[in-house]
Scaffold this motif. Structure first.
Motif, PDB file in Angstrom:
ATOM      1  N   PHE A 112      -0.721  11.286   5.832  1.00  0.00           N
ATOM      2  CA  PHE A 112      -0.621  12.601   5.205  1.00  0.00           C
ATOM      3  C   PHE A 112      -1.294  12.653   3.832  1.00  0.00           C
ATOM      4  N   ILE A 113      -1.846  11.527   3.373  1.00  0.00           N
ATOM      5  CA  ILE A 113      -2.407  11.471   2.020  1.00  0.00           C
ATOM      6  C   ILE A 113      -3.898  11.776   2.065  1.00  0.00           C
ATOM      7  N   PRO A 114      -4.305  12.936   1.540  1.00  0.00           N
ATOM      8  CA  PRO A 114      -5.726  13.294   1.570  1.00  0.00           C
ATOM      9  C   PRO A 114      -6.541  12.466   0.597  1.00  0.00           C
ATOM     10  N   LEU A 115      -7.841  12.521   0.765  1.00  0.00           N
ATOM     11  CA  LEU A 115      -8.747  11.730  -0.063  1.00  0.00           C
ATOM     12  C   LEU A 115      -8.612  12.078  -1.541  1.00  0.00           C
ATOM     13  N   SER A 116      -8.363  13.344  -1.856  1.00  0.00           N
ATOM     14  CA  SER A 116      -8.273  13.755  -3.264  1.00  0.00           C
ATOM     15  C   SER A 116      -7.139  13.033  -3.988  1.00  0.00           C
ATOM     16  N   ILE A 117      -5.992  12.871  -3.322  1.00  0.00           N
ATOM     17  CA  ILE A 117      -4.851  12.207  -3.955  1.00  0.00           C
ATOM     18  C   ILE A 117      -5.099  10.703  -4.040  1.00  0.00           C
ATOM     19  N   ARG A 118      -5.752  10.130  -3.054  1.00  0.00           N
ATOM     20  CA  ARG A 118      -6.093   8.707  -3.125  1.00  0.00           C
ATOM     21  C   ARG A 118      -7.016   8.452  -4.320  1.00  0.00           C
ATOM     22  N   LEU A 119      -7.962   9.355  -4.517  1.00  0.00           N
ATOM     23  CA  LEU A 119      -8.869   9.215  -5.659  1.00  0.00           C
ATOM     24  C   LEU A 119      -8.135   9.419  -6.983  1.00  0.00           C
ATOM     25  N   GLN A 120      -7.191  10.342  -7.005  1.00  0.00           N
ATOM     26  CA  GLN A 120      -6.403  10.554  -8.220  1.00  0.00           C
ATOM     27  C   GLN A 120      -5.649   9.282  -8.599  1.00  0.00           C
ATOM     28  N   MET A 226      -9.914  -4.891  -4.812  1.00  0.00           N
ATOM     29  CA  MET A 226      -8.990  -5.049  -3.692  1.00  0.00           C
ATOM     30  C   MET A 226      -8.029  -3.862  -3.602  1.00  0.00           C
ATOM     31  N   MET A 227      -7.704  -3.259  -4.755  1.00  0.00           N
ATOM     32  CA  MET A 227      -6.871  -2.057  -4.770  1.00  0.00           C
ATOM     33  C   MET A 227      -7.592  -0.895  -4.078  1.00  0.00           C
ATOM     34  N   ILE A 228      -8.895  -0.750  -4.310  1.00  0.00           N
ATOM     35  CA  ILE A 228      -9.659   0.299  -3.630  1.00  0.00           C
ATOM     36  C   ILE A 228      -9.569   0.092  -2.120  1.00  0.00           C
ATOM     37  N   TYR A 229      -9.714  -1.153  -1.685  1.00  0.00           N
ATOM     38  CA  TYR A 229      -9.605  -1.476  -0.257  1.00  0.00           C
ATOM     39  C   TYR A 229      -8.257  -1.020   0.293  1.00  0.00           C
ATOM     40  N   PHE A 230      -7.198  -1.316  -0.419  1.00  0.00           N
ATOM     41  CA  PHE A 230      -5.860  -0.940   0.047  1.00  0.00           C
ATOM     42  C   PHE A 230      -5.696   0.578   0.114  1.00  0.00           C
ATOM     43  N   VAL A 231      -6.133   1.278  -0.918  1.00  0.00           N
ATOM     44  CA  VAL A 231      -5.959   2.732  -0.973  1.00  0.00           C
ATOM     45  C   VAL A 231      -6.747   3.418   0.153  1.00  0.00           C
ATOM     46  N   LEU A 232      -7.890   2.867   0.526  1.00  0.00           N
ATOM     47  CA  LEU A 232      -8.697   3.464   1.583  1.00  0.00           C
ATOM     48  C   LEU A 232      -8.216   3.095   2.980  1.00  0.00           C
ATOM     49  N   THR A 233      -7.630   1.917   3.147  1.00  0.00           N
ATOM     50  CA  THR A 233      -7.274   1.429   4.491  1.00  0.00           C
ATOM     51  C   THR A 233      -5.776   1.327   4.739  1.00  0.00           C
ATOM     52  N   THR A 234      -4.976   1.317   3.685  1.00  0.00           N
ATOM     53  CA  THR A 234      -3.524   1.080   3.737  1.00  0.00           C
ATOM     54  C   THR A 234      -3.205  -0.308   4.285  1.00  0.00           C
ATOM     55  N   ASN A 235      -4.148  -1.192   4.227  1.00  0.00           N
ATOM     56  CA  ASN A 235      -3.932  -2.588   4.603  1.00  0.00           C
ATOM     57  C   ASN A 235      -4.113  -3.466   3.370  1.00  0.00           C
ATOM     58  N   HIS A 236      -3.257  -4.464   3.237  1.00  0.00           N
ATOM     59  CA  HIS A 236      -3.483  -5.442   2.184  1.00  0.00           C
ATOM     60  C   HIS A 236      -4.682  -6.301   2.564  1.00  0.00           C
ATOM     61  N   PRO A 237      -5.496  -6.705   1.600  1.00  0.00           N
ATOM     62  CA  PRO A 237      -6.634  -7.563   1.932  1.00  0.00           C
ATOM     63  C   PRO A 237      -6.175  -8.864   2.581  1.00  0.00           C
ATOM     64  N   PHE A 238      -6.950  -9.317   3.545  1.00  0.00           N
ATOM     65  CA  PHE A 238      -6.659 -10.576   4.251  1.00  0.00           C
ATOM     66  C   PHE A 238      -5.273 -10.544   4.904  1.00  0.00           C
ATOM     67  N   SER A 239      -4.892  -9.406   5.457  1.00  0.00           N
ATOM     68  CA  SER A 239      -3.533  -9.242   6.001  1.00  0.00           C
ATOM     69  C   SER A 239      -3.256 -10.145   7.197  1.00  0.00           C
ATOM     70  N   LYS A 240      -4.312 -10.643   7.835  1.00  0.00           N
ATOM     71  CA  LYS A 240      -4.102 -11.517   8.992  1.00  0.00           C
ATOM     72  C   LYS A 240      -3.808 -12.953   8.588  1.00  0.00           C
ATOM     73  N   PHE A 241      -3.981 -13.265   7.306  1.00  0.00           N
ATOM     74  CA  PHE A 241      -3.724 -14.628   6.829  1.00  0.00           C
ATOM     75  C   PHE A 241      -2.296 -14.729   6.296  1.00  0.00           C
ATOM     76  N   HIS A 242      -1.565 -15.691   6.801  1.00  0.00           N
ATOM     77  CA  HIS A 242      -0.185 -15.885   6.356  1.00  0.00           C
ATOM     78  C   HIS A 242       0.019 -17.237   5.685  1.00  0.00           C
ATOM     79  N   ASP A 243      -0.927 -18.138   5.871  1.00  0.00           N
ATOM     80  CA  ASP A 243      -0.846 -19.438   5.221  1.00  0.00           C
ATOM     81  C   ASP A 243      -1.519 -19.351   3.850  1.00  0.00           C
ATOM     82  N   LYS A 244      -0.757 -19.593   2.793  1.00  0.00           N
ATOM     83  CA  LYS A 244      -1.269 -19.399   1.443  1.00  0.00           C
ATOM     84  C   LYS A 244      -2.436 -20.343   1.130  1.00  0.00           C
ATOM     85  N   ALA A 245      -2.339 -21.589   1.539  1.00  0.00           N
ATOM     86  CA  ALA A 245      -3.408 -22.555   1.254  1.00  0.00           C
ATOM     87  C   ALA A 245      -4.707 -22.138   1.948  1.00  0.00           C
ATOM     88  N   GLU A 246      -4.597 -21.691   3.203  1.00  0.00           N
ATOM     89  CA  GLU A 246      -5.774 -21.245   3.945  1.00  0.00           C
ATOM     90  C   GLU A 246      -6.375 -19.991   3.298  1.00  0.00           C
TER      91      GLU A 246
END
Length: 373
Positions: A112-120, A226-246
């Motif tokens: 429901f979040i339009p591009l204008s609010i994401r940019l704000q 990385m914040m821009i990535y999250f705001v545009l995709t709603t995914n945290h960067p590298f979300s498929k990685f769960h092992d911190k060392a990797e």
């Protein structure tokens, strides 16, 4: 505004679940109120170590709070109103942001979040970061943990930077801040951390004679990408990685998230007329997260100006805000019973037989009543 420097003037819900807001990097956050029922937030830190170490940490945090209170209000850095200290706890009181943090906000309202609010939100965050970076000539502040969980959203969907517990004055990492850290969180969150921060070999090169790491504003710039990535995709960067060392290894090697224009249109409800704007945002994210820090934008001020241009061309933000407010109205204050902060902390402080002044009086009164024949 009420004096919030004393625990007796601060009230929380007796049922702590009722006022619980969330977890920060070092403590729990609750709603709190003054005697006039004005709402604030309080972050309670659990301290550990020797009495001397605890006293030292309290002093460091107190000095940081005073510095932040002296900063000219930018409108996009959270307002800090006071700091209260107890035996094994310290509380930082800030303004309350009804929509919660950006992570929660985006996950709950993604479609429901339009591009204008994401940019704000991005523009506000860049403005707050610019304010921190340029506070004064002799006090350059870096945030060092810029991520969605440290961006708070108000009722008009404006953003403010918060959780400055990891922030450093003059760009140096603190040598001994002995605060009890939660196992699921670190001072500098790996997914949003710059590679030069994570690379231990690089860090050893950059250590000064006092064995502290020189932190730079361009580390924050990387995190902003990385914040821009999250705001545009709603995914945290590298979300498929769960092992911190990797995950650290991949970031140090220069692996970046996939961010393509064609994948974003549906997520942000953008029309073809917004293609150029989205292309610019994607390029901006990639510019910010360059592996070589010297290739990143040199300042948050440059980011702020760039985002202001994009925000101005993003559509009717006032209308979009009104639509989103109508769809997600602000929750009203709860009418639950409240107790003073001293009483709220009493069960925790009492475990170690350490009481604040008001709790000590309550404890003595209870003992006296129990001994009456």
């Amino acid at each position: 505004m009420a004096d919030l420097s004393k625990g007796e003037n601060i009230y929380l819900f007796k049922n702590w679940n009722e006022g619980f807001v969330g977890n920060g990097s070092f403590g729990d956050v609750y709603q709190c109120f003054d005697e006039n029922n004005h709402r604030y937030a309080i972050k309670l830190y659990k301290l550990q170590g020797s009495n001397r170490e605890i006293d030292s940490v309290k002093k460091e945090i107190d000095e940081e709070v005073k510095l932040l209170q002296m900063m000219k209000t930018s409108g996009n850095v959270i307002n800090v109103y006071g700091c209260v200290k107890y035996a094994y706890y310290i509380g930082i009181i800030t303004e309350y942001m009804p929509q919660g943090d950006l992570d929660y906000f985006m996950q709950q309202k993604e479609h429901f979040i339009p591009l204008s609010i994401r940019l704000q939100i991005l523009y506000d965050t860049a403005t707050g970061l610019d304010h921190l970076h340029r506070y004064s000539f002799d006090k350059k502040i870096t945030h060092n943990d810029l991520k969605p969980g440290n961006i708070l959203i108000d009722d008009n969907f404006h953003a403010k930077i918060c959780d400055l517990g990891g922030a450093n004055i003059a760009g140096y990492a603190p040598y001994s801040l002995n605060i009890q850290e939660r196992s699921h969180s670190t001072v500098h969150t790996t997914r949003y951390a710059a590679p030069e921060f994570l690379d231990e070999d690089h860090r050893r090169i950059r250590m000064d004679s006092q064995h502290t790491l020189r932190l730079t504003r361009r580390m924050d710039i990387y995190s902003f990408g990385m914040m821009i990535y999250f705001v545009l995709t709603t995914n945290h960067p590298f979300s498929k990685f769960h092992d911190k060392a990797e995950l650290k290894e991949f970031i140090i090697k220069g692996i970046k998230p996939d961010l393509e224009v064609c994948d974003i249109f549906e997520r942000v409800q953008a029309g073809e007329d917004n293609r150029g704007l989205i292309e610019t945002l994607v390029e901006l994210a990639k510019h910010c997260w360059k592996q070589d820090k010297d290739e990143r934008p040199e300042s948050a001020r440059w980011l702020r100006k760039k985002l202001k241009e994009l925000f101005s061309s993003s559509g009717n933000v006032e209308m979009d805000v009104k639509k989103l407010q109508d769809k997600f109205p602000t929750k009203q204050h709860s009418t639950g019973e409240k107790v003073s902060l001293d009483v709220f902390l009493n069960p925790y402080i009492g475990i170690s037989k350490q009481y604040s002044s008001a709790s000590q009086r309550i404890h003595e009164d209870e003992n006296e009543k129990a001994n009456v024949p």
